[in-house]
Design a protein around this motif. Structure first.
Motif, short mmCIF file in Angstrom:
data_model
loop_
_atom_site.label_atom_id
_atom_site.label_comp_id
_atom_site.label_asym_id
_atom_site.label_seq_id
_atom_site.Cartn_x
_atom_site.Cartn_y
_atom_site.Cartn_z
N LYS A 134 42.57 -20.14 -23.22
CA LYS A 134 42.93 -19.78 -24.60
C LYS A 134 41.75 -19.96 -25.55
N ARG A 135 40.82 -20.83 -25.20
CA ARG A 135 39.68 -21.09 -26.06
C ARG A 135 38.57 -20.06 -25.87
N PHE A 136 38.66 -19.23 -24.83
CA PHE A 136 37.56 -18.33 -24.50
C PHE A 136 37.98 -16.87 -24.44
N THR A 137 39.19 -16.58 -24.87
CA THR A 137 39.70 -15.21 -24.86
C THR A 137 40.47 -14.94 -26.15
N VAL A 138 40.56 -13.67 -26.53
CA VAL A 138 41.25 -13.33 -27.77
C VAL A 138 42.72 -13.00 -27.56
N ALA A 139 43.13 -12.84 -26.30
CA ALA A 139 44.55 -12.61 -26.00
C ALA A 139 44.81 -13.05 -24.57
N GLN A 140 46.04 -13.52 -24.35
CA GLN A 140 46.45 -13.96 -23.03
C GLN A 140 47.82 -13.35 -22.73
N ALA A 141 48.01 -12.95 -21.50
CA ALA A 141 49.29 -12.39 -21.09
C ALA A 141 49.74 -13.10 -19.81
N SER A 142 50.79 -13.89 -19.92
CA SER A 142 51.38 -14.56 -18.75
C SER A 142 52.50 -13.66 -18.24
N LEU A 143 52.25 -13.00 -17.12
CA LEU A 143 53.13 -11.93 -16.66
C LEU A 143 54.20 -12.49 -15.72
N PHE A 144 55.15 -13.20 -16.30
CA PHE A 144 56.17 -13.89 -15.53
C PHE A 144 57.53 -13.20 -15.60
N GLU A 145 57.68 -12.23 -16.51
CA GLU A 145 58.97 -11.56 -16.67
C GLU A 145 58.80 -10.05 -16.58
N PRO A 146 59.51 -9.38 -15.68
CA PRO A 146 59.36 -7.93 -15.54
C PRO A 146 59.61 -7.15 -16.83
N LYS A 147 60.58 -7.60 -17.63
CA LYS A 147 60.93 -6.86 -18.83
C LYS A 147 59.82 -6.86 -19.87
N THR A 148 59.09 -7.95 -19.94
CA THR A 148 58.07 -8.07 -21.00
C THR A 148 56.66 -7.78 -20.50
N ALA A 149 56.45 -7.74 -19.20
CA ALA A 149 55.10 -7.64 -18.65
C ALA A 149 54.32 -6.42 -19.17
N PRO A 150 54.90 -5.19 -19.13
CA PRO A 150 54.11 -4.05 -19.60
C PRO A 150 53.64 -4.18 -21.05
N LYS A 151 54.52 -4.66 -21.92
CA LYS A 151 54.12 -4.82 -23.32
C LYS A 151 53.03 -5.87 -23.48
N LEU A 152 53.13 -6.94 -22.71
CA LEU A 152 52.10 -7.98 -22.79
C LEU A 152 50.76 -7.46 -22.29
N VAL A 153 50.79 -6.68 -21.21
CA VAL A 153 49.55 -6.08 -20.70
C VAL A 153 48.94 -5.17 -21.75
N ASP A 154 49.75 -4.29 -22.31
CA ASP A 154 49.24 -3.33 -23.29
C ASP A 154 48.66 -4.04 -24.51
N ALA A 155 49.37 -5.05 -24.99
CA ALA A 155 48.89 -5.76 -26.18
C ALA A 155 47.57 -6.45 -25.92
N ALA A 156 47.44 -7.05 -24.74
CA ALA A 156 46.19 -7.75 -24.41
C ALA A 156 45.03 -6.76 -24.29
N LEU A 157 45.26 -5.62 -23.63
CA LEU A 157 44.20 -4.64 -23.47
C LEU A 157 43.78 -4.05 -24.81
N GLU A 158 44.73 -3.83 -25.68
CA GLU A 158 44.38 -3.33 -27.01
C GLU A 158 43.51 -4.33 -27.76
N GLN A 159 43.85 -5.60 -27.65
CA GLN A 159 43.04 -6.62 -28.30
C GLN A 159 41.64 -6.70 -27.71
N CYS A 160 41.55 -6.54 -26.40
CA CYS A 160 40.25 -6.57 -25.73
C CYS A 160 39.31 -5.54 -26.32
N VAL A 161 39.81 -4.31 -26.49
CA VAL A 161 38.98 -3.23 -27.01
C VAL A 161 38.73 -3.40 -28.51
N LYS A 162 39.77 -3.69 -29.26
CA LYS A 162 39.62 -3.78 -30.71
C LYS A 162 38.71 -4.94 -31.13
N GLU A 163 38.83 -6.07 -30.43
CA GLU A 163 38.03 -7.24 -30.78
C GLU A 163 36.71 -7.29 -30.02
#
Length: 578
Positions: A134-163
């Motif tokens: 958490k101290r070395f990244t701008v977003a983290q996605a813990s992919l433990f739930e099938p329902k939320t995993a795609p949204k968490l992946v997308d949000a993290a990837l968007e942050q990676c590019v934007k930041e």
């Protein structure tokens, strides 16, 4: 209704497809038992696997790849793998390289039961490593739930590019094959740079233009965050339109088109090959773009302009003077600024400009080569610049090449990659592997040309085998001055701890597998200017195909003349009383 409305894909395929959509062509890493199932889905998703020698080097390689293609991916195993890569990820965070770090972890039930699984600390806390990240990244996605995993992946990837900074995806082994909806993959990720409120943007543009129009002795100072901020074209256009004297900082070398008549070179205070301080110290306006003002990047902060005359253009803010900061996004702002710039209102050229030195003038003033003379740091980087071509990527490792690279004269459309603040020894050889791979995938015809000291080479030399294994094209010039010359001149001139082993560098390709003739390898020992001119003039050497490894012998205590004083000062500061 979408054709994929009711279709599903497994989570690993979802992640890899998103990466491919963002331009990733290859994933770096080292396999581990927690990652193996996921790796089976790489190739079907259209991605290549690049197996590095260790996780740290894989992280460095992903860092280099990201600096060329705008995003990269790293895949390591839980605990031992991700911690090995942490140093590289920290460097990517510090220097704004967008790396997606995927970590394969134990199954979810191990987390629930706090099992004593391998690669853990044995205390049942299986989240300790993700907490560190958490101290070395701008977003983290813990992919433990099938329902939320795609949204968490997308949000993290968007942050990676934007930041333009690393993100962390935690992928439990039992989630790899879990099916998630495919339909989100039809929607592009939202990676467009945000716009500003027009009224606020217009008001600040007017204020800055007033400062520009009323200045008497302005200059432009360009640093390396211009590239990840996505405003390289805009800053070049601004420098061209204003004609103001323009300088780079070390990290920003290569951002500005070196053929612009108002570009003078890299500003390093009084410690560079060129001294611009007679102009910059008496300037009344400094326009500072993409700053990362570390001690190393600014030569002990000697190149940092006074706050009271500075307008600093950052990714999310524009700072005027010492106390005023405006939260605006730079991409939109720069387009508006350029659209409103009235060149007829610019200040007339200051008489001091005529006496400003330039790196081009420095090169033309070099004396003729004495063919049998040894190669020296003061002129090596100037002279070898004639070897560079448009679209080349020039890479400088930490140490003497980092400083020497300030004197490169770069053709248009070249890129210079170096370090500003992290400065991890050995970083740039694996990064060069990632850079060469990215260039190969882009297919634009440029060459990868790398300069590295002998000490740095020894830190991560095994990644030469990855370059060979994947038949990448790269030049590697080893600046061989028999050890850690920087450190010798700071402290311990003849101390054993500044020595390195006496390697036979040119035998490394054979050790690392370049033996079957299917891959072009050239090795050269260079001791004199005549030796260097001979290989640079060879057409087979110039063509950029295969590996070209050159061992350039230099004097043990040789550094560029003015930089010697900076190292002496650094030694004095280390010994100073608090």
């Amino acid at each position: 209704m979408s054709s994929t409305a009711n279709r599903t894909v497994n989570l690993a395929t979802y992640i890899f497809t998103r990466l491919r959509q963002l331009g990733v062509g290859s994933v770096h890493g080292v396999p581990g038992d927690y990652t193996l199932r996921a790796l089976d889905f790489l190739k079907p998703a259209g991605l290549c696997w690049i197996g590095n020698c260790n996780e740290l080097n894989a992280g460095y390689a992903a860092d280099g790849y990201a600096r060329v293609k705008g995003i990269s991916a790293l895949f390591t195993t839980y605990g031992v793998g991700e911690l090995s890569a942490l140093n590289a990820i920290a460097g990517s965070y510090a220097e704004y390289a967008p790396v997606v770090h995927i970590v394969g972890t134990a199954a979810r039930k191990a987390y629930r039961s706090k099992a004593m699984v391998h690669h853990s600390l044995g205390d049942g806390d299986l989240r300790v490593y993700s907490d560190i990240y958490k101290r070395f990244t701008v977003a983290q996605a813990s992919l433990f739930e099938p329902k939320t995993a795609p949204k968490l992946v997308d949000a993290a990837l968007e942050q990676c590019v934007k930041e333009s900074r690393p993100v962390y995806l935690e992928l439990p082994s039992d989630m790899v094959g879990v099916h998630v909806p495919e339909s989100p993959l039809e929607r592009p990720l939202n990676i467009t740079p945000p716009s500003n409120i027009p009224k606020e943007e217009d008001s600040l543009v007017d204020a800055i233009l007033d400062c520009i129009y009323s200045s008497k002795q302005p200059y432009i100072l360009v640093d390396g965050l211009v590239a990840p901020d996505g405003i390289t074209d805009e800053v070049n256009e601004f420098a061209r339109a204003t004609g103001f004297p323009t300088f780079g900082l070390t990290f920003g070398g290569g951002i500005i088109d070196g053929t612009l008549p108002n570009y003078h070179g890299v500003h390093a205070g009084k410690f560079g090959s060129l001294d611009f301080t007679p102009y910059t110290d008496s300037a009344d306006l400094a326009l500072l773009f993409g700053p990362l003002l570390s001690d190393t990047n600014t030569q002990g902060w000697s190149a940092v302009p006074r706050k009271d005359i500075t307008i600093a253009f950052r990714r999310k803010s524009i700072e005027i003077g010492a106390s005023t900061s405006h939260c605006l996004h730079i991409k939109s702002f720069m387009r508006t600024l350029l659209g409103r710039l009235n060149t007829t209102k610019l200040p007339t050229q200051n008489p001091k400009i005529a006496s400003l030195p330039s790196v081009r003038k420095l090169a033309t003033a070099l004396p003729p080569i004495e063919p049998s003379s040894p190669i020296d740091q003061d002129s090596f980087y100037l002279r070898i610049s004639s070897f560079f071509r448009p679209k080349d990527i020039i890479v400088c490792a930490n140490g003497t090449p980092l400083v020497g690279g300030r004197d490169f004269i770069l053709p248009p459309n070249t890129k210079l990659i170096n370090s500003a603040i992290w400065l991890s020894v050995g970083h740039m050889l694996p990064a060069t592997q990632g850079i060469a791979l990215a260039q190969q995938e882009l297919g634009e015809g440029g060459r990868t040309i790398f300069f590295e000291g002998d000490g740095s080479f020894q830190a991560t030399a095994q990644e030469l085998s990855t370059i060979i294994r994947y038949k990448l094209n790269a030049y590697i010039f080893i600046v061989n001055n028999d050890g850690y010359t920087f450190e010798r001149l700071i402290h311990g001139l003849n101390a054993e701890y500044n020595d390195v082993a006496n390697w036979q560098y040119l035998k490394a390709p054979e050790l690392f597998g370049a033996t079957d003739g299917s891959y072009v390898v050239q090795t050269h020992e260079v001791r004199t200017w005549d030796d260097l001119q001979y290989i640079l003039g060879n057409e087979e050497f110039q063509n950029g195909k295969g590996l070209k490894l050159v061992n350039v012998r230099m004097d043990r205590e040789d550094v560029t003349k003015n930089f010697r004083a900076a190292l002496k000062l650094a030694g004095q500061q280390l010994m100073a009383e608090p």
